[in-house]
Design an enzyme around this catalytic site. Sequence first.
Site, PDB file in Angstrom:
ATOM      1  N   PRO A 187       0.788  -1.340   0.083  1.00  0.00           N
ATOM      2  CA  PRO A 187      -0.077  -0.105  -0.020  1.00  0.00           C
ATOM      3  C   PRO A 187       0.830   1.127   0.053  1.00  0.00           C
ATOM      4  O   PRO A 187       1.626   1.534   0.982  1.00  0.00           O
ATOM      5  CB  PRO A 187      -0.837  -0.008   1.418  1.00  0.00           C
ATOM      6  CG  PRO A 187      -0.124  -1.075   2.084  1.00  0.00           C
ATOM      7  CD  PRO A 187       0.807  -1.821   1.236  1.00  0.00           C
ATOM      8  N   ASP A 203       5.963   2.370   2.220  1.00  0.00           N
ATOM      9  CA  ASP A 203       4.969   1.165   2.554  1.00  0.00           C
ATOM     10  C   ASP A 203       4.119   1.439   3.643  1.00  0.00           C
ATOM     11  O   ASP A 203       4.493   1.603   4.740  1.00  0.00           O
ATOM     12  CB  ASP A 203       5.782  -0.153   2.872  1.00  0.00           C
ATOM     13  CG  ASP A 203       4.804  -1.376   3.064  1.00  0.00           C
ATOM     14  OD1 ASP A 203       3.545  -1.135   3.272  1.00  0.00           O
ATOM     15  OD2 ASP A 203       5.422  -2.319   2.797  1.00  0.00           O
ATOM     16  N   HIS A 204       2.869   1.878   3.454  1.00  0.00           N
ATOM     17  CA  HIS A 204       1.899   2.559   4.637  1.00  0.00           C
ATOM     18  C   HIS A 204       1.800   1.429   5.797  1.00  0.00           C
ATOM     19  O   HIS A 204       1.387   1.626   6.771  1.00  0.00           O
ATOM     20  CB  HIS A 204       0.827   2.832   3.882  1.00  0.00           C
ATOM     21  CG  HIS A 204       0.180   4.110   4.725  1.00  0.00           C
ATOM     22  ND1 HIS A 204       0.706   4.457   5.912  1.00  0.00           N
ATOM     23  CD2 HIS A 204      -0.962   4.845   4.618  1.00  0.00           C
ATOM     24  CE1 HIS A 204      -0.057   5.626   6.399  1.00  0.00           C
ATOM     25  NE2 HIS A 204      -1.057   5.870   5.605  1.00  0.00           N
ATOM     26  N   ARG A 205       2.044  -0.018   5.274  1.00  0.00           N
ATOM     27  CA  ARG A 205       1.846  -0.928   6.594  1.00  0.00           C
ATOM     28  C   ARG A 205       3.084  -0.704   7.776  1.00  0.00           C
ATOM     29  O   ARG A 205       2.810  -1.019   8.874  1.00  0.00           O
ATOM     30  CB  ARG A 205       2.159  -2.221   5.957  1.00  0.00           C
ATOM     31  CG  ARG A 205       0.988  -2.631   5.069  1.00  0.00           C
ATOM     32  CD  ARG A 205       1.182  -3.741   4.313  1.00  0.00           C
ATOM     33  NE  ARG A 205       2.470  -4.075   3.802  1.00  0.00           N
ATOM     34  CZ  ARG A 205       2.935  -5.179   3.122  1.00  0.00           C
ATOM     35  NH1 ARG A 205       2.409  -6.095   2.928  1.00  0.00           N
ATOM     36  NH2 ARG A 205       4.086  -4.865   2.249  1.00  0.00           N
ATOM     37  N   ILE A 226       5.033   2.386   7.517  1.00  0.00           N
ATOM     38  CA  ILE A 226       5.391   3.920   7.904  1.00  0.00           C
ATOM     39  C   ILE A 226       4.121   4.620   7.898  1.00  0.00           C
ATOM     40  O   ILE A 226       3.130   4.654   6.891  1.00  0.00           O
ATOM     41  CB  ILE A 226       6.311   4.299   6.710  1.00  0.00           C
ATOM     42  CG1 ILE A 226       7.938   3.923   7.273  1.00  0.00           C
ATOM     43  CG2 ILE A 226       6.513   5.917   7.003  1.00  0.00           C
ATOM     44  CD1 ILE A 226       8.675   3.867   6.021  1.00  0.00           C
TER      45      ILE A 226
END
Length: 434
Positions: free
Chosen positions: A230, A406-408, A410
Amino acid sequence: MAKEIFVPDIGDFKDVEVIEVLVGVGDTIDVDQSLISVESDKAAMEIPAPEAGVVKEMKIKIGDHISKGSLILLLEPAASEASAASAPEAAAPKVEAAPAAASVPAQPPAPAKPAAPVAAAPVRQSPTAQIDEAGFAKAYASPSVRKFARELGVDLGKVDGSGRKGRIIHEDVQGFVKRVLSQPAAAGGLGVAPMPDIDFSQWGAVESKPLTKINKLTGQFLHRNWVTVPHVTQFDESDITDMESFRKEMAAEYKERGIKITPLVFMMKAVVSAMKQYPRFNSSLDATGENLIMKSYFNIGIAVDTPDGLVVPVVRDVDRKTLVDLAVELGEISVKARDKKLKPGDMQGGCLTISSLGGIGGTKFTPIVNAPEVAILGVSRAKMQPVWNGKEFEPRLMLPLSLSYDHRVIDGADGARFTSFLSRVLSDTRRLLL
Ligand code: CAO
């Protein structure tokens, strides 16, 4: 000796229709296992077995009407119960085994809350979407079907019933699961329609050129990363006016020695400095996706454009190298990449990648994270811009930065902190000494 199992006291239910027979001759059943489902105008309920044993003969079938005392089946009691069966009270239907605990009203229109035993049933990982509880409660199905659906993680609200009056039966739930499993999404795909096979020559002259090996390999990785990570891209800019004047001085000095010093080496150092400040940018998710592997080394991947496609050689231990060391190494790997001399090991072990299009142009772009790394810095071409200094506009050289992460791993706030930090370091490279 076979024992007669009767319908126990089922309250106001009289002359109700049998809508499901849940056991058959030869089945070994447990105490409290549902034997039949019955349905009145108002609700459905299941009749549980008062004791364990083997079914010898069924005495009712779907469509029969039953009341308290109707004979359901003949049961050969399990060994432990066999001796107790001789006791007169054991032969009579047990009122305390009344179906209330196992019953769930299931009429279609009234939204009812599933009874505790059903709601408490474990919802296993399933390929289906999450259960919409309101839709599930409204679904027209017997308690055993509800329980079955819960166990499989099936949202009953999405299942079409093939039973009488549209009632959902066990087979409908099984069919639903089979359909879901056979869809490409369940196998790890995206469930999107395939690209149509088009004859482009119908609109004019065309030529088919095979993709290079690098194109195909890079394409696979980029596609995987694009759909599995993501992404968020944080944009920022840095005033590199002072850095550039210093770089130009150095570049002129080192040019005679055949060393080309470009803004990229400053960015490599600044990125490492920001990774030290924000260590999550120097991590990777492990294969389970449940642990973060934090790294204590600082290897930076550099995206290099070659005639055969994009490759990403890795410069190791950037924290321990000088700007000049990095400039020399960058020159070497660029030549190696363009001469197809890079070995697989030269492209492994990166912590964060920089993709610099500054030598080409563009204002900003959204790079794709080079997973399992968790961030990639895109750099576009620096441009002179009027910047307000509090009194007047000053011409300053502004460098556009595009950080995809990577929004998982950060959060947005850390993404912005990272680029702000980077921007400050590049604006005042003395900070690299800190
Ligand atoms: N702003 C302004 N000028 C810049 C700049 C920037 N951000 N970055 C580099 N420049 C200048 C350099 O100073 C150099 O100028 P001079 O020739 O006057 O000294 C010129 O642009 C060319 O630099 P370069 O591209 O040769 O060198 P580099 O160190 O900046 O980059 C490399 C090296 C290997 C990264 C680069 O050649 C390259 O391949 N870039 C493409 C990467 C890519 O394709 N990324 C996309 C990946 S996603 O598809």
